[in-house]
Design a protein around this motif. Structure first.
Motif, PDB file in Angstrom:
ATOM      1  N   ASP A   1       0.843  -1.185   0.000  1.00 38.80           N
ATOM      2  CA  ASP A   1       0.000   0.000   0.000  1.00 38.80           C
ATOM      3  C   ASP A   1       0.882   1.240   0.000  1.00 38.80           C
ATOM      4  N   PRO A   2       0.392   2.355  -0.556  1.00 40.84           N
ATOM      5  CA  PRO A   2       1.214   3.561  -0.638  1.00 40.84           C
ATOM      6  C   PRO A   2       1.518   4.125   0.742  1.00 40.84           C
ATOM      7  N   VAL A   3       2.677   4.734   0.854  1.00 40.60           N
ATOM      8  CA  VAL A   3       3.097   5.348   2.106  1.00 40.60           C
ATOM      9  C   VAL A   3       3.941   6.566   1.756  1.00 40.60           C
ATOM     10  N   PRO A   4       3.852   7.650   2.520  1.00 37.69           N
ATOM     11  CA  PRO A   4       4.673   8.829   2.213  1.00 37.69           C
ATOM     12  C   PRO A   4       6.161   8.505   2.326  1.00 37.69           C
ATOM     13  N   THR A   5       6.910   8.812   1.286  1.00 33.53           N
ATOM     14  CA  THR A   5       8.355   8.600   1.324  1.00 33.53           C
ATOM     15  C   THR A   5       9.122   9.900   1.104  1.00 33.53           C
ATOM     16  N   PHE A   6       8.404  10.995   0.857  1.00 33.75           N
ATOM     17  CA  PHE A   6       8.999  12.330   0.734  1.00 33.75           C
ATOM     18  C   PHE A   6      10.044  12.391  -0.373  1.00 33.75           C
ATOM     19  N   CYS A   7       9.752  11.704  -1.484  1.00 38.86           N
ATOM     20  CA  CYS A   7      10.683  11.656  -2.616  1.00 38.86           C
ATOM     21  C   CYS A   7      10.159  12.391  -3.846  1.00 38.86           C
ATOM     22  N   GLN A   8       8.965  12.941  -3.780  1.00 38.44           N
ATOM     23  CA  GLN A   8       8.396  13.579  -4.950  1.00 38.44           C
ATOM     24  C   GLN A   8       9.158  14.846  -5.314  1.00 38.44           C
ATOM     25  N   ASN A  11      13.735  14.156 -10.532  1.00 34.71           N
ATOM     26  CA  ASN A  11      13.764  13.232 -11.673  1.00 34.71           C
ATOM     27  C   ASN A  11      12.365  12.920 -12.208  1.00 34.71           C
ATOM     28  N   GLY A  12      11.467  13.891 -12.120  1.00 33.88           N
ATOM     29  CA  GLY A  12      10.134  13.709 -12.672  1.00 33.88           C
ATOM     30  C   GLY A  12       9.218  12.839 -11.843  1.00 33.88           C
ATOM     31  N   VAL A  13       9.644  12.447 -10.652  1.00 36.60           N
ATOM     32  CA  VAL A  13       8.816  11.597  -9.801  1.00 36.60           C
ATOM     33  C   VAL A  13       7.751  12.453  -9.120  1.00 36.60           C
ATOM     34  N   GLU A  14       6.488  12.160  -9.383  1.00 40.87           N
ATOM     35  CA  GLU A  14       5.403  12.926  -8.789  1.00 40.87           C
ATOM     36  C   GLU A  14       4.630  12.132  -7.748  1.00 40.87           C
ATOM     37  N   ASP A  15       4.673  10.814  -7.841  1.00 42.17           N
ATOM     38  CA  ASP A  15       3.992   9.963  -6.870  1.00 42.17           C
ATOM     39  C   ASP A  15       5.018   9.317  -5.946  1.00 42.17           C
ATOM     40  N   ALA A  16       4.575   8.996  -4.741  1.00 41.98           N
ATOM     41  CA  ALA A  16       5.481   8.365  -3.781  1.00 41.98           C
ATOM     42  C   ALA A  16       5.884   6.984  -4.283  1.00 41.98           C
ATOM     43  N   PRO A  17       7.185   6.728  -4.450  1.00 38.21           N
ATOM     44  CA  PRO A  17       7.628   5.399  -4.888  1.00 38.21           C
ATOM     45  C   PRO A  17       7.447   4.383  -3.773  1.00 38.21           C
ATOM     46  N   PRO A  18       7.473   3.095  -4.098  1.00 42.94           N
ATOM     47  CA  PRO A  18       7.320   2.060  -3.073  1.00 42.94           C
ATOM     48  C   PRO A  18       8.397   2.179  -2.001  1.00 42.94           C
ATOM     49  N   ARG A  39       3.882   3.481   9.860  1.00 39.11           N
ATOM     50  CA  ARG A  39       3.102   4.334  10.763  1.00 39.11           C
ATOM     51  C   ARG A  39       3.823   5.650  11.032  1.00 39.11           C
ATOM     52  N   LEU A  40       5.133   5.573  11.265  1.00 39.36           N
ATOM     53  CA  LEU A  40       5.904   6.780  11.557  1.00 39.36           C
ATOM     54  C   LEU A  40       5.906   7.740  10.368  1.00 39.36           C
ATOM     55  N   LEU A  41       6.001   7.200   9.173  1.00 38.35           N
ATOM     56  CA  LEU A  41       5.991   8.048   7.982  1.00 38.35           C
ATOM     57  C   LEU A  41       4.643   8.733   7.804  1.00 38.35           C
ATOM     58  N   TRP A  42       3.566   7.997   8.065  1.00 43.26           N
ATOM     59  CA  TRP A  42       2.237   8.604   7.966  1.00 43.26           C
ATOM     60  C   TRP A  42       2.041   9.677   9.033  1.00 43.26           C
ATOM     61  N   VAL A  43       2.479   9.404  10.246  1.00 44.34           N
ATOM     62  CA  VAL A  43       2.355  10.392  11.323  1.00 44.34           C
ATOM     63  C   VAL A  43       3.123  11.659  10.965  1.00 44.34           C
ATOM     64  N   THR A  44       4.322  11.493  10.429  1.00 41.51           N
ATOM     65  CA  THR A  44       5.130  12.652  10.042  1.00 41.51           C
ATOM     66  C   THR A  44       4.450  13.446   8.938  1.00 41.51           C
ATOM     67  N   PRO A  55      14.097  12.269   1.187  1.00 39.97           N
ATOM     68  CA  PRO A  55      14.287  10.824   1.011  1.00 39.97           C
ATOM     69  C   PRO A  55      15.154  10.199   2.099  1.00 39.97           C
ATOM     70  N   PHE A  56      15.933  11.027   2.787  1.00 33.41           N
ATOM     71  CA  PHE A  56      16.754  10.530   3.886  1.00 33.41           C
ATOM     72  C   PHE A  56      15.899  10.090   5.068  1.00 33.41           C
ATOM     73  N   LEU A  57      14.740  10.714   5.247  1.00 28.33           N
ATOM     74  CA  LEU A  57      13.916  10.455   6.431  1.00 28.33           C
ATOM     75  C   LEU A  57      13.496   8.994   6.578  1.00 28.33           C
ATOM     76  N   PRO A  58      12.949   8.334   5.542  1.00 24.57           N
ATOM     77  CA  PRO A  58      12.605   6.917   5.705  1.00 24.57           C
ATOM     78  C   PRO A  58      13.814   6.049   6.032  1.00 24.57           C
ATOM     79  N   ASN A  59      14.966   6.388   5.455  1.00 29.03           N
ATOM     80  CA  ASN A  59      16.188   5.633   5.746  1.00 29.03           C
ATOM     81  C   ASN A  59      16.653   5.867   7.177  1.00 29.03           C
TER      82      ASN A  59
END
Length: 221
Positions: A1-8, A11-18, A39-44, A55-59
């Protein structure tokens, strides 16, 4: 399921990648740990509207979850984000406490190129990339955007995370300069931009870097 990854936005990426394509060392987490990360990514995403591009945040979260509880990880990350928000001159600082948007990321990438061209860093490597038609600012952006998670072995990334917790985003700049300097001979041996990109893709894994921790330590202090 999609989850915020803060990568949009890059490089033309508009949707959150897996999540698995964003978090380099996700396999180290058990299913419960991955659910906690989601859960933490959604809360953030729902509570910290200033986090636009990070993109550093999920890592970072995934790394902390290997050692700390979900609540402890959320507390530490929330404090970091709050500190970044409270920086009076964050919008003009190329090395804020934490990169939160694409504009800050571009500034840090430009700073990497500027510092890299100074004598004693990696000017030859950058000049060679440019001679092969590469956009070194774009190279720097792609290298720094996830905090070097993609190009570092986990143990080395742990060192970076530990230093980041104490010093902030400037740490990524130092590590990147150190690796580019160490890998300058490998970069200079490349005859095409494709070969250079191959070296950059495994910057912290190839050409004996794993066996040269003392050299990296000296260069990053």
């Amino acid at each position: 399921d999609p989850v915020p990854t803060f990568c949009q936005g890059v490089n033309g990426v508009e949707d959150a990648p897996p999540l698995r394509s964003v978090v380099k060392h996700l396999a180290l987490l058990k299913p419960a740990g991955e659910h906690a990360l989601r859960r933490l990514l959604w809360v953030t995403a729902l509570t910290s509207h200033c986090v636009e591009f990070c993109p550093f945040l999920p890592n970072l979260m995934a790394t902390l979850l290997t050692f700390f509880s979900e609540a402890e990880t959320m507390f530490m990350v929330s404090q970091l984000i709050q500190e970044a928000e409270n920086e009076v001159n964050a919008s003009r600082n190329a090395n804020p406490r934490m990169i939160l948007n694409l504009n800050q990321m571009h500034k840090q990438a430009k700073l990497l190129v500027t510092e890299g061209k100074n004598s004693g860093n990696c000017p030859e490597a950058l000049e060679h990339m440019e001679s092969l038609g590469m956009d070194v600012n774009q190279m720097a952006l792609e290298l720094l955007q996830d905090g070097l998670a993609t190009v570092l072995p986990f143990r080395s990334f742990l060192r970076l995370v530990g230093a980041f917790m104490a010093e902030g985003s400037e740490v990524m700049l130092r590590f990147a300069l150190a690796m580019l300097k160490i890998q300058t001979p490998a970069i200079l041996s490349c005859s095409t931009s494709k070969e250079v990109k191959g070296v950059l893709a495994s910057l912290g894994f190839s050409h004996g870097l794993d066996d040269r921790h003392k050299g990296v330590e000296q260069l990053t202090k």
